[in-house]
Design a protein around this motif. Structure first.
Motif, PDB file in Angstrom:
ATOM      1  N   LEU A  15      89.727  59.994  62.915  1.00  0.00           N
ATOM      2  CA  LEU A  15      89.732  59.680  61.590  1.00  0.00           C
ATOM      3  C   LEU A  15      90.222  60.679  60.850  1.00  0.00           C
ATOM      4  O   LEU A  15      89.822  61.952  61.229  1.00  0.00           O
ATOM      5  N   PRO A  16      90.819  60.374  59.705  1.00  0.00           N
ATOM      6  CA  PRO A  16      90.901  61.506  58.891  1.00  0.00           C
ATOM      7  C   PRO A  16      89.647  61.914  58.272  1.00  0.00           C
ATOM      8  O   PRO A  16      88.413  61.314  58.342  1.00  0.00           O
ATOM      9  N   LEU A  17      89.411  63.342  58.064  1.00  0.00           N
ATOM     10  CA  LEU A  17      88.318  64.115  57.566  1.00  0.00           C
ATOM     11  C   LEU A  17      88.141  64.614  56.328  1.00  0.00           C
ATOM     12  O   LEU A  17      89.141  65.511  56.144  1.00  0.00           O
ATOM     13  N   VAL A  18      87.282  64.459  55.489  1.00  0.00           N
ATOM     14  CA  VAL A  18      87.019  65.369  54.310  1.00  0.00           C
ATOM     15  C   VAL A  18      85.768  65.855  54.350  1.00  0.00           C
ATOM     16  O   VAL A  18      84.749  65.114  54.289  1.00  0.00           O
ATOM     17  N   THR A  19      85.590  67.286  54.226  1.00  0.00           N
ATOM     18  CA  THR A  19      84.241  67.807  54.295  1.00  0.00           C
ATOM     19  C   THR A  19      83.771  68.342  52.580  1.00  0.00           C
ATOM     20  O   THR A  19      84.612  68.529  51.887  1.00  0.00           O
ATOM     21  N   TYR A  20      82.557  68.696  52.801  1.00  0.00           N
ATOM     22  CA  TYR A  20      81.869  69.238  51.407  1.00  0.00           C
ATOM     23  C   TYR A  20      82.458  68.388  50.251  1.00  0.00           C
ATOM     24  O   TYR A  20      82.838  68.875  49.169  1.00  0.00           O
ATOM     25  N   ALA A  21      82.096  67.040  50.478  1.00  0.00           N
ATOM     26  CA  ALA A  21      82.482  66.307  49.107  1.00  0.00           C
ATOM     27  C   ALA A  21      81.279  66.266  48.188  1.00  0.00           C
ATOM     28  O   ALA A  21      80.197  66.287  48.297  1.00  0.00           O
ATOM     29  N   GLN A  22      81.941  66.700  46.802  1.00  0.00           N
ATOM     30  CA  GLN A  22      81.020  66.722  45.634  1.00  0.00           C
ATOM     31  C   GLN A  22      81.321  65.477  44.668  1.00  0.00           C
ATOM     32  O   GLN A  22      80.598  65.579  43.855  1.00  0.00           O
ATOM     33  N   ASP A  23      82.229  64.839  45.175  1.00  0.00           N
ATOM     34  CA  ASP A  23      82.645  63.537  44.322  1.00  0.00           C
ATOM     35  C   ASP A  23      83.383  62.555  45.150  1.00  0.00           C
ATOM     36  O   ASP A  23      84.532  63.237  45.905  1.00  0.00           O
ATOM     37  N   ILE A  24      83.065  61.328  45.217  1.00  0.00           N
ATOM     38  CA  ILE A  24      83.870  60.482  45.991  1.00  0.00           C
ATOM     39  C   ILE A  24      84.259  59.045  45.386  1.00  0.00           C
ATOM     40  O   ILE A  24      83.409  58.387  44.553  1.00  0.00           O
ATOM     41  N   ILE A  57      89.396  59.131  47.415  1.00  0.00           N
ATOM     42  CA  ILE A  57      89.751  60.324  46.461  1.00  0.00           C
ATOM     43  C   ILE A  57      88.483  61.284  46.386  1.00  0.00           C
ATOM     44  O   ILE A  57      87.461  60.920  45.594  1.00  0.00           O
ATOM     45  N   VAL A  58      88.645  62.331  46.989  1.00  0.00           N
ATOM     46  CA  VAL A  58      87.221  63.109  47.238  1.00  0.00           C
ATOM     47  C   VAL A  58      87.487  64.694  46.747  1.00  0.00           C
ATOM     48  O   VAL A  58      88.776  65.151  46.790  1.00  0.00           O
ATOM     49  N   GLN A  59      86.618  64.766  45.668  1.00  0.00           N
ATOM     50  CA  GLN A  59      86.708  66.338  45.102  1.00  0.00           C
ATOM     51  C   GLN A  59      85.698  67.187  46.387  1.00  0.00           C
ATOM     52  O   GLN A  59      84.610  66.859  46.722  1.00  0.00           O
ATOM     53  N   ARG A  60      86.832  68.056  46.937  1.00  0.00           N
ATOM     54  CA  ARG A  60      86.025  68.858  48.219  1.00  0.00           C
ATOM     55  C   ARG A  60      85.702  70.294  47.617  1.00  0.00           C
ATOM     56  O   ARG A  60      86.535  71.048  47.057  1.00  0.00           O
ATOM     57  N   GLN A  61      84.549  70.483  47.765  1.00  0.00           N
ATOM     58  CA  GLN A  61      83.694  71.876  47.136  1.00  0.00           C
ATOM     59  C   GLN A  61      84.352  72.954  47.894  1.00  0.00           C
ATOM     60  O   GLN A  61      84.694  72.674  49.009  1.00  0.00           O
ATOM     61  N   GLU A 109      84.421  77.646  47.204  1.00  0.00           N
ATOM     62  CA  GLU A 109      83.479  78.603  46.772  1.00  0.00           C
ATOM     63  C   GLU A 109      83.708  78.653  45.268  1.00  0.00           C
ATOM     64  O   GLU A 109      82.827  79.327  44.636  1.00  0.00           O
ATOM     65  N   ASP A 110      84.943  78.512  44.835  1.00  0.00           N
ATOM     66  CA  ASP A 110      85.274  78.989  43.441  1.00  0.00           C
ATOM     67  C   ASP A 110      85.775  77.935  42.682  1.00  0.00           C
ATOM     68  O   ASP A 110      86.495  77.980  41.587  1.00  0.00           O
ATOM     69  N   GLY A 111      85.500  76.763  43.119  1.00  0.00           N
ATOM     70  CA  GLY A 111      85.881  75.456  42.550  1.00  0.00           C
ATOM     71  C   GLY A 111      85.851  74.261  43.376  1.00  0.00           C
ATOM     72  O   GLY A 111      85.082  74.146  44.233  1.00  0.00           O
ATOM     73  N   TYR A 112      87.171  73.518  43.318  1.00  0.00           N
ATOM     74  CA  TYR A 112      87.087  72.322  44.093  1.00  0.00           C
ATOM     75  C   TYR A 112      88.826  71.727  44.122  1.00  0.00           C
ATOM     76  O   TYR A 112      89.334  72.358  43.438  1.00  0.00           O
ATOM     77  N   GLU A 113      88.832  71.148  45.301  1.00  0.00           N
ATOM     78  CA  GLU A 113      90.212  70.459  45.550  1.00  0.00           C
ATOM     79  C   GLU A 113      90.090  69.054  45.631  1.00  0.00           C
ATOM     80  O   GLU A 113      89.140  68.583  46.046  1.00  0.00           O
ATOM     81  N   VAL A 114      90.986  68.402  45.281  1.00  0.00           N
ATOM     82  CA  VAL A 114      91.016  66.824  45.268  1.00  0.00           C
ATOM     83  C   VAL A 114      91.809  66.389  46.263  1.00  0.00           C
ATOM     84  O   VAL A 114      93.173  66.713  46.636  1.00  0.00           O
ATOM     85  N   ILE A 115      91.308  65.604  47.087  1.00  0.00           N
ATOM     86  CA  ILE A 115      91.958  65.117  48.517  1.00  0.00           C
ATOM     87  C   ILE A 115      91.996  63.759  48.578  1.00  0.00           C
ATOM     88  O   ILE A 115      91.069  63.013  48.181  1.00  0.00           O
ATOM     89  N   GLU A 116      93.229  63.170  48.731  1.00  0.00           N
ATOM     90  CA  GLU A 116      93.249  61.689  48.632  1.00  0.00           C
ATOM     91  C   GLU A 116      93.657  61.266  50.145  1.00  0.00           C
ATOM     92  O   GLU A 116      94.468  61.948  50.899  1.00  0.00           O
ATOM     93  N   THR A 117      92.847  60.339  50.853  1.00  0.00           N
ATOM     94  CA  THR A 117      93.031  59.873  52.408  1.00  0.00           C
ATOM     95  C   THR A 117      92.833  58.451  52.361  1.00  0.00           C
ATOM     96  O   THR A 117      92.034  57.814  51.730  1.00  0.00           O
ATOM     97  N   PRO A 118      93.541  57.814  53.248  1.00  0.00           N
ATOM     98  CA  PRO A 118      93.357  56.355  53.612  1.00  0.00           C
ATOM     99  C   PRO A 118      92.180  55.978  54.319  1.00  0.00           C
ATOM    100  O   PRO A 118      91.509  57.018  54.944  1.00  0.00           O
ATOM    101  N   LEU A 119      91.666  54.794  54.038  1.00  0.00           N
ATOM    102  CA  LEU A 119      90.579  54.271  54.986  1.00  0.00           C
ATOM    103  C   LEU A 119      91.036  53.727  55.978  1.00  0.00           C
ATOM    104  O   LEU A 119      92.043  52.911  56.072  1.00  0.00           O
ATOM    105  N   PRO A 120      90.370  53.729  57.211  1.00  0.00           N
ATOM    106  CA  PRO A 120      88.998  54.362  57.333  1.00  0.00           C
ATOM    107  C   PRO A 120      89.123  55.655  57.473  1.00  0.00           C
ATOM    108  O   PRO A 120      89.953  56.428  57.930  1.00  0.00           O
TER     109      PRO A 120
END
Length: 263
Positions: free
Chosen positions: A141-150, A158-162, A164-175
């Motif tokens: 499965l696709p993996l996104v860690t350290y999610a601070q918003d889903i 669409i996940v905000q991945r935490q 150390e100095d901010g966040y990045e936005v990652i988009e991944t299909p389900l599941p």
């Protein structure tokens, strides 16, 4: 949408009774309460929030552990989860992160497909943050860690991945599999009605035979990790608080550093 939440029962590491056995190098568990792992509580809250916003969504709990973990599973059900599966077997004992991810993989494949799997970033006991990524890899499965918003939209997460100095936005299909951090949300409390309902729901217990997992592939025997030594670090001397104006404290600090030949 079908959501699976991986939840773990852990010792409350903030409890004053938690101590280390100086001879054996192991934690003394007697008298220390167990709780739902905090990051897993954030994962569960994220699932329940999605359920509230999307009628027809179901939330399933998956736990691996000793029989005492059933109380924690009831708490998850009382918070709003729909059903629960409990992987419990002497054969699972002593599992490291690798063997744990294998057991969870077999359990998930046995109980069915899910649109989304949520878990905490890490447990407060091991702090390895390895099981989530290992499980995603094993399930393909696709993996996104350290999610601070889903956010779930049109079959995608669409996940905000935490960072150390901010966040990045990652988009991944389900599941996919997402691990949560505490900044994601504030877990809800159990409701009175939820507690009553929780004790009317069945917790489905599965052993290694039920999930078709060879005994050689689980537990201590299948764990490549070996703990050589565990110990509590020696306590350092108590710090000294300086008083006075900023200028006075600066002069005092410089003087103390000079005394120690640090300056």
């Amino acid at each position: 949408m079908k959501i699976l939440v991986c939840a773990k029962r852990v010792l409350d590491t903030t409890d004053v009774n938690l101590k280390m056995d100086p001879v054996r190098g192991t934690l003394i568990k007697e008298g220390v309460p167990s709780i739902l792992n905090p990051d897993d509580a954030n994962a569960l809250e994220a699932a329940l929030t999605m359920k509230d916003a999307n009628p027809g969504t179901t939330v399933t709990i998956l736990t691996m552990g000793a029989p005492a973990a059933k109380f924690m599973i009831r708490e998850c059900l009382a918070m709003g989860a729909d059903d629960a599966y409990f992987l419990s077997d002497h054969a699972f004992g002593g599992a490291d992160t690798y063997a744990t991810s294998v057991t969870l993989e077999y359990g998930i494949r046995k109980i069915g497909d899910f649109d989304l799997i949520l878990a905490g970033r890490q447990s407060i006991v091991g702090d390895t943050a390895q099981v989530g990524p290992q499980l995603a890899q094993r399930l393909g499965l696709p993996l996104v860690t350290y999610a601070q918003d889903i956010k779930i939209k049109e079959g995608k997460a669409i996940v905000q991945r935490q960072l150390e100095d901010g966040y990045e936005v990652i988009e991944t299909p389900l599941p996919c599999l997402i691990t949560a951090v505490k900044e994601l949300n504030t877990p809800r409390y159990m409701s009175g009605g939820g507690i009553v309902d929780a004790y009317e729901k069945e917790i489905i217990t599965l052993d290694h035979n039920d999930i078709d997992l060879p005994v050689q592939r689980c537990g201590l025997e299948a764990s490549p990790t070996r703990v050589v030594r565990s110990f509590a670090p020696e306590l350092k001397g108590q710090g000294e608080m300086l008083k006075g104006t900023p200028q006075e404290m600066a002069r005092t600090l410089v003087a103390k550093l000079e005394e120690k030949n640090v300056w």
